[in-house]
Design an enzyme around this catalytic site. Structure first.
Site, mmCIF file in Angstrom:
data_model
loop_
_atom_site.group_PDB
_atom_site.id
_atom_site.type_symbol
_atom_site.label_atom_id
_atom_site.label_comp_id
_atom_site.label_asym_id
_atom_site.label_seq_id
_atom_site.Cartn_x
_atom_site.Cartn_y
_atom_site.Cartn_z
ATOM 1 N N HIS A 1 1.353 12.937 -27.397
ATOM 2 C CA HIS A 1 1.717 12.227 -28.629
ATOM 3 C C HIS A 1 1.822 13.150 -29.842
ATOM 4 O O HIS A 1 2.784 13.101 -30.597
ATOM 5 C CB HIS A 1 0.688 11.136 -28.943
ATOM 6 C CG HIS A 1 0.373 10.249 -27.769
ATOM 7 N ND1 HIS A 1 1.344 9.815 -26.893
ATOM 8 C CD2 HIS A 1 -0.795 9.714 -27.329
ATOM 9 C CE1 HIS A 1 0.773 9.047 -25.961
ATOM 10 N NE2 HIS A 1 -0.516 8.974 -26.198
ATOM 11 N N ASP B 1 0.886 -1.161 0.000
ATOM 12 C CA ASP B 1 0.000 0.000 0.000
ATOM 13 C C ASP B 1 0.924 1.210 0.000
ATOM 14 O O ASP B 1 1.586 1.496 0.999
ATOM 15 C CB ASP B 1 -0.871 -0.044 1.268
ATOM 16 C CG ASP B 1 -1.704 1.227 1.417
ATOM 17 O OD1 ASP B 1 -1.613 2.107 0.538
ATOM 18 O OD2 ASP B 1 -2.432 1.330 2.430
ATOM 19 N N LYS C 1 2.136 8.372 -18.441
ATOM 20 C CA LYS C 1 1.182 9.471 -18.470
ATOM 21 C C LYS C 1 -0.077 9.104 -17.692
ATOM 22 O O LYS C 1 -0.321 7.927 -17.495
ATOM 23 C CB LYS C 1 0.858 9.842 -19.913
ATOM 24 C CG LYS C 1 0.046 8.764 -20.650
ATOM 25 C CD LYS C 1 -0.333 9.217 -22.026
ATOM 26 C CE LYS C 1 -1.583 10.062 -21.975
ATOM 27 N NZ LYS C 1 -2.756 9.426 -22.590
HETATM 28 C C1 BG6 Z 1 -3.204 6.790 -25.083
HETATM 29 C C2 BG6 Z 1 -4.517 7.502 -24.855
HETATM 30 O O1 BG6 Z 1 -2.145 7.569 -24.610
HETATM 31 O O2 BG6 Z 1 -3.026 6.532 -26.451
HETATM 32 C C3 BG6 Z 1 -5.667 6.698 -25.421
HETATM 33 O O3 BG6 Z 1 -4.708 7.709 -23.475
HETATM 34 C C4 BG6 Z 1 -5.407 6.326 -26.860
HETATM 35 O O4 BG6 Z 1 -6.879 7.409 -25.318
HETATM 36 C C5 BG6 Z 1 -4.022 5.696 -27.025
HETATM 37 O O5 BG6 Z 1 -6.395 5.409 -27.286
HETATM 38 C C6 BG6 Z 1 -3.688 5.490 -28.474
HETATM 39 O O6 BG6 Z 1 -2.517 4.737 -28.574
HETATM 40 P P1 BG6 Z 1 -2.204 3.879 -29.867
HETATM 41 O O7 BG6 Z 1 -0.840 3.334 -29.637
HETATM 42 O O8 BG6 Z 1 -3.262 2.835 -29.961
HETATM 43 O O9 BG6 Z 1 -2.275 4.835 -31.013
#
Ligand code: BG6
Length: 475
Positions: free
Chosen positions: A232, A86, A140
């Protein structure tokens, strides 16, 4: 940096661990990419024995790792150990330290709710698990705005130096994202053209077909701007726009990326469109709208399109159109570099199409460059031209190579101590600063998401955003 001898996984029984981390580690094991003495210690709040955790892992691998990649599974499972913890109880960390053993060569991975980061880091430091020779990786979301992100960064910095902090943006682990660097900096032909004199605009699309999935509360509190653009998409933009680094090492690359992020011009309300999906036909089925999925009304955006500018010499006057959303027509992540038209056409009657470079990141990994070519045949009225693509499908160019998920690369880099594909504090904070500016504009102007049908390309205003500049989104 030395290779890690122990990997300590917080949130070991969580969804990311099950779907991505354990299968990726098993794949690295099967390919003998990690040394034989690497131990993996999982920890989470639930009670579980080593055997119980191995069982959990085995089921995860059977579900999420293709059978042909599961070599040496029994040996892999034997690397796994478990300690219940915990994190809000500082005294409990002593047990964990005992299970971990020698902290030299310890790599820690936090895949837990960010509210727990501070307590976890303090617990680790208190138990001697944050000394020189240890490193930590954070998943994240790193905050919800600049202030909360700085608070997390401060908490980590109190125990770990920046060269031991590995902030994950899993897009950096994607193969074609790294290929973007190869394309730009291992070839001569693009670099001289990679600037405002020759590039008309850039488009970055991250379209998804999924809806809310199982992350209702997280997603509704975040929205597309913070969930996808802040991290991203801005990383992709930085890789497209950055100056050539002197070397391919962590700080050289990140020094260049952060300059781009800091050069982002604050954008005005009319340069952003947000949307929220309502029910409709998507990928062959009828799906509910966002509010219905959520079970209540919400103003959270599930789509964002915006027009960004990088205020520096290279990108003067070149718009970067970004769009991302859930429940769109199809799943595609791609970067489009649209070149300008030739300065003078010597082919009167021909409809000239400017060159276009398309970098497909997923689901297909490919690079395609369209050229104008003469259509074969004899035509009395002059040459007939048409754009034709030069196409490289990565899986064909490199057949026999397995398709990896981003976490394989990133976990291996964490184990080996290479920070190149991890995000530095100044980058995350520059990203947040720009995003906070957009959100402040929304709040000030009372911007609400427009609706769009599931299965579409988003609200029509997003199409208009590009179209009023004479630009169409690539399809
Ligand atoms: C994540 C987001 O960081 O990336 C999600 O929180 C999203 O909402 C995902 O679906 C997309 O990742 P990938 O690799 O499938 O493009």
């Amino acid at each position: 940096t030395t290779k890690a001898k122990t990997l300590l996984l917080f949130g070991a029984t969580g969804d990311l661990s099950r779907r991505m981390l354990l299968p990726s580690l098993a794949a690295l094991h099967a390919e003998k990419l990690v040394s034989e003495d690497l131990r993996i210690v999982g920890t989470a709040r639930s009670e579980m024995t080593d055997a119980g955790f191995r069982n959990f892992a085995r089921e995860a691998l059977e579900k999420f790792l293709p059978a042909e990649r599961r070599g040496g599974m029994a040996d892999f499972l034997n690397r796994l150990h478990y300690q219940q913890l915990d994190v809000t109880d500082p005294k409990a960390f002593a047990k964990l330290a005992k299970k971990v053993g020698d902290p030299q060569g310890l790599a820690i991975f936090l895949s837990t709710a960010p509210q727990l980061f501070k307590a976890t880091i303090e617990g680790l430091a208190g138990a001697g698990l944050a000394e020189e020779g240890t490193r930590i990786s954070l998943e994240k979301p790193l905050g919800t705005d600049l202030a909360s992100s700085a608070a997390i960064n401060d908490a980590v910095a109190a125990a770990f130096t920046e060269d031991r902090i590995f902030r994950i943006d899993h897009y950096l682990g994607k193969e074609t994202v790294q290929n973007l660097l190869a394309l730009r900096f291992a070839n001569l032909m693009f670099e001289p053209l990679w600037r405002s004199q020759y590039i008309d605009h850039v488009q970055i699309t991250v379209a998804e077909t999924v809806g809310l999935e199982s992350r209702v509360d997280f997603y509704d509190g975040a929205g597309a701007l913070r969930d996808m653009v802040q991290n991203h998409m801005l990383q992709l933009l930085a890789l497209v726009a950055m100056e050539p680094p002197g070397k391919f090492d962590a700080n050289s690359v990140r020094d260049e990326k952060v300059k781009v992020l800091r050069a982002l011009r604050p954008i005005s309300a009319d340069e952003v469109v947000t949307g929220q999906y309502r029910g409709g036909a998507s990928t062959g089925q009828i799906v509910p709208g966002y509010d219905e999925e959520l079970g209540r009304d919400s103003d959270t955006e599930t789509f964002v399109a915006l027009k960004a500018h990088v205020d520096n010499w290279r990108w003067r006057g070149v718009p970067f159109y970004l769009r991302t959303g859930k429940r769109l027509t199809r799943r595609v992540t791609e970067i489009v570099v649209q070149f300008k038209a030739v300065p003078h056409s010597i082919f009167p009657g021909a409809r000239m199409m400017p060159n276009q470079l398309v970098i497909g990141i997923q689901p297909e990994e490919n690079i395609s460059f369209t050229l104008m070519a003469k259509v074969p045949g004899i035509d009395q009225d002059g040459m007939v031209l048409r754009p034709v693509p030069l196409n490289i499908a990565m899986p064909d160019a490199f057949s026999g190579k397995v398709k990896r998920v981003a976490y394989e690369r990133l976990l291996l880099d964490l184990i080996e101590g290479d920070q190149t594909l991890f995000v530095r504090r100044d980058e995350v904070e520059a990203q947040w600063q720009w995003i906070d500016g957009i959100r402040a504009t929304w709040a000030r102007e009372g911007v609400l998401p427009k609706t769009y049908n599931a299965g579409s390309w988003g609200p029509s205003a997003a199409i208009a955003l590009a179209e009023r500049d004479g630009v169409s989104w690539h399809e």
